[in-house]
Design a protein around this motif. Sequence first.
Motif: not given
Length: 163
Positions: A151-158
């Motif tokens: 249920d975590d949401i993760l944002f990152y720069v590939p």
Amino acid sequence: VSPRCSAPPMLGETKSCVSSLEELADFAAATFGKERGHVASVPPQDESGSLHMAHLLLDAQLIARPGTPILTCHDNMYPFQMYYCHAIHNTKLYKLTFQLLAAAAGDEGRVVEKVATCHMDTSQWPARHPAFAVLHSHPGDGEACHYIVKDDILFYVPATTAA
């Protein structure tokens, strides 16, 4: 209010508790600044392949560009939707591929992918951080790694995004 939301951020941490998609998008945009057009998120993960059983690591791939933020938003289990979002500096993000060796009937040999984050510098973390109890360690002893859960949401720069 959640204790995680009301506590001050750790040194090197940016955090916010958000209760709407608009607030989440605004916080992500503020976290990534000029990079926001290249931000990716991790898709929901298959939780059926438990890594509590015997498994073999087949591959570990760095998926976030080094030196850029990794923003994780954890479901805060409130009567209404609330996410505890935070970005901790000096963090790496990996896609791990495992083969299950001993599993429930029919699962042996199945390949499972998980996403893990490694906080490379824990020297400024509070001594009572729960990670140290689990790892039997202390601030600065080494990195603290954990899986990103369903249920975590993760944002990152590939990692493949040009600088």
